[in-house]
Design a protein around this motif. Structure first.
Motif: not given
Length: 610
Positions: A134-136, A138-141, A143, A267, A340
């Protein structure tokens, strides 16, 4: 009967909006398309078509899929409807002696993967072990709502819970092994769970079945990305991640963006760019390139700009060039990848970069020039060795000729020598021989002094065959609209003498190959509409389109020449001596032209052609 998998493929790859739009004038209303019902001949927009593959009339109640529509609207049976759609989208439909009975044998494998996908999703969001994943995410932006849209999940480090969960649902080890969830250790009968401690990306086929997974390792470990094992439902060489979501958008936009990774695709889709796919962690394969060509001829490659990304770009480009695709390269600033770049610049920024994309062959030359590869003889030879494979791969002869000319320009090598290197001595000699034979035939026609005089009966035949040729040519273009541009370059509208066929041809050229047939018929008279419907129902005998085009145009030219000969016969007795001389010379020239036009017949086309 037609095998179930072929029926599924045709239905999945067909754009129901495009096909029904050929008969009904549709307009977008929200997520659906609306128009007047063709079954009860309504005048209001009560007829709804959903891009996911169904139609429904809210008044008369008619509903179904693309095959149902064609059966009801054109009077086709089921097999004819499948073949009709297959011909439109480039899928070969063959009948077999009997259709597979009973449920699809792939169904249990789809069910195993669907159950595993739900297990992974739950562990990502609801289990303590999914915290790192989950942290990973969220770190990739990304939701949770966005991740749920793509059904991302997490495979825990301990594979036992997944194995036991699937067993509890009735899927034994044999079914889990067949679906690729379990693998057998090399040199042993021991089975183990394939995915452990990985972020999971479900991979869908065109019918939204989960057929496999891509798993990204969290933390250290190799490989970084791991795909499902090959199975009856999963072949990474034949699948493209995201095609199930993108297929309709690709056809509407008539372009496709290809990226390297799952997150790149996610993305861009979240930014509003839907016509995008990604290979499954491999270089683009021949099968994937062939699949792409069925949707569009315009591909943009958005791979990473590092050395590995450049190599992948040119390998993918060569595969696409073999399929006649126009390939352009989008070059992002150093250090950026699509994920990115769109995160910082948005879809607008990426569209600006796409607008500045260059042809893949120009991109290869650009990199070679920057690296100084054309600065000395030894490196120039090596540069040519890097360019020649792309030239050879290009199936579009015009593009190949342009690539040869561009290479000749930048390398200072003669065009003839390059062609010899590209084609080889045998093909060059064959082309030379064909040109010589054509020149000899033309000279023979020009030298012929015994010009045959056509009889009045023969001229009447030309007139009748000319109208039949107009009809056959228009029928071909209605069923093979991708040929419109080619024919329009050779045939003026005023060469059609029949008013109805001239009207249909003019409108076809005007709206082009991509607009609905409803727009073609918008201004038709009742006679033109009746003839249009009759032609649309005659879909047979179009196996040799190029011969049909050449034959029809030859007959129309023969007819026009016959008309002019008749006019000259009537004018010569009334003309002055000087005028008679000019008219007789014109008659002689017309006879020569008619003698040189195709005369031979072939089975599928009832008119003489060479």
């Amino acid at each position: 009967m037609i095998p179930d998998e072929i029926v599924d493929r045709v239905r999945d790859e067909a754009d129901i909006v495009e096909i029904i739009g050929e008969f009904v004038k549709l307009k977008r209303v929200g997520t659906s398309f609306r128009g007047p019902c063709p079954f009860h001949h309504g005048k209001h927009d009560n007829f709804s078509v959903l891009p996911r593959g169904t139609f429904n009339c809210f008044v008369c109640g008619e509903k179904g899929n693309v095959f149902t529509f064609l059966q009801k609207h054109l009077g086709l049976d089921f097999v004819e409807a499948v073949k009709w759609v297959g011909a439109r989208i480039g899928v070969e439909v063959r009948e077999v002696s009997r259709q597979q009975e009973g449920p699809d044998p792939r169904e249990p494998l789809w069910e195993v993967n669907a159950a595993a996908s739900e297990f992974f999703r739950r562990h990502l969001w609801e289990e303590p072990g999914g915290a790192a994943a989950r942290v990973y995410v969220e770190g990739r932006g990304i939701t949770r709502e966005d991740a749920e849209r793509f059904t991302l999940g997490f495979a825990p480090r301990d594979g036992t819970p997944l194995r036991e969960h699937l067993r509890s649902l009735g899927f034994d080890d044999g079914q889990q092994l067949a679906a690729g969830m379990l693998v057998r250790r090399e040199g042993s009968d021991e089975l183990r769970v394939r995915f452990r401690h990985r972020l999971m990306f479900p991979i869908f086929d065109l019918r939204e079945h989960v057929v496999g997974f891509g798993g990204r390792v969290l933390g250290e470990g190799e490989p970084k990305y791991l795909n499902s094992a090959e199975s009856d439902i999963f072949s990474k060489r034949r699948l493209l991640y995201g095609l199930n979501w993108a297929k309709q958008s690709i056809r509407r936009a008539d372009r496709l963006l290809v990226v390297e990774g799952y997150f790149d695709l996610i993305r861009l889709v979240l930014a509003g760019i839907d016509e995008i796919v990604a290979p499954l962690g491999t270089a683009l394969t021949e099968a994937q390139a062939t699949l792409i060509r069925k949707y569009t001829k315009n591909v943009f490659l958005l791979y990473d700009s590092d050395t590995a990304g450049q190599k992948a770009t040119f390998r993918a480009g060569d595969e696409l060039l073999r399929n006649g695709v126009s390939v352009r390269v989008v070059s992002l600033p150093d250090g950026e990848d699509p994920d990115s770049y769109v995160a910082s610049q948005g879809a607008e920024g990426l569209e600006r970069e796409i607008a500045q994309s260059i042809d893949i062959f120009d991109r290869k030359i650009q990199l070679l020039e920057r690296g100084g590869w054309f600065s000395d003889l030894r490196r120039k030879r090596q540069a040519l060795d890097k360019l020649l494979p792309s030239i050879r791969a290009t199936s579009d002869r015009i593009m190949r000729d342009l690539y040869v000319a561009r290479t000749s320009e930048v390398a200072g090598i003669s065009r003839e020598l390059l062609l010899k290197e590209v084609l080889g001595d045998k093909e060059l000699e064959a082309q030379r021989r064909i040109r010589q034979e054509a020149a000899s035939r033309l000279a023979a026609v020009e030298r012929a002094s015994d010009v045959r005089v056509r009889s009045a009966d023969r001229r009447r035949n030309y007139l009748a065959e000319g109208v039949l040729s107009e009809r056959e040519l228009v029928r071909l273009l209605l069923h093979r609209r991708e040929l419109i541009e080619q024919v329009a370059e050779r045939l003026r509208y005023d060469m059609f003498k029949d008013v109805v066929y001239r009207k249909i041809y003019t409108e076809l050229v005007s709206v082009g190959a991509d607009r609905p047939l409803g727009e073609v018929a918008a201004t038709f008279t009742e006679d033109a509409m009746d003839e249009l419907n009759a032609l649309l129902q005659e879909a047979g005998g179009l196996d040799f389109p190029q011969e049909t085009i050449d034959g029809c145009m030859a007959k129309m030219e023969l007819r026009d020449n016959a008309i002019r000969l008749t006019e000259l016969d009537q004018l010569i007795p009334l003309a002055s001596d000087e005028q008679k001389s000019d008219m007789i010379a014109e008659k002689t020239l017309l006879h020569r032209k008619m003698g040189g036009l195709p005369q031979k017949r072939w089975k599928q086309f009832p008119f003489p052609v060479r």
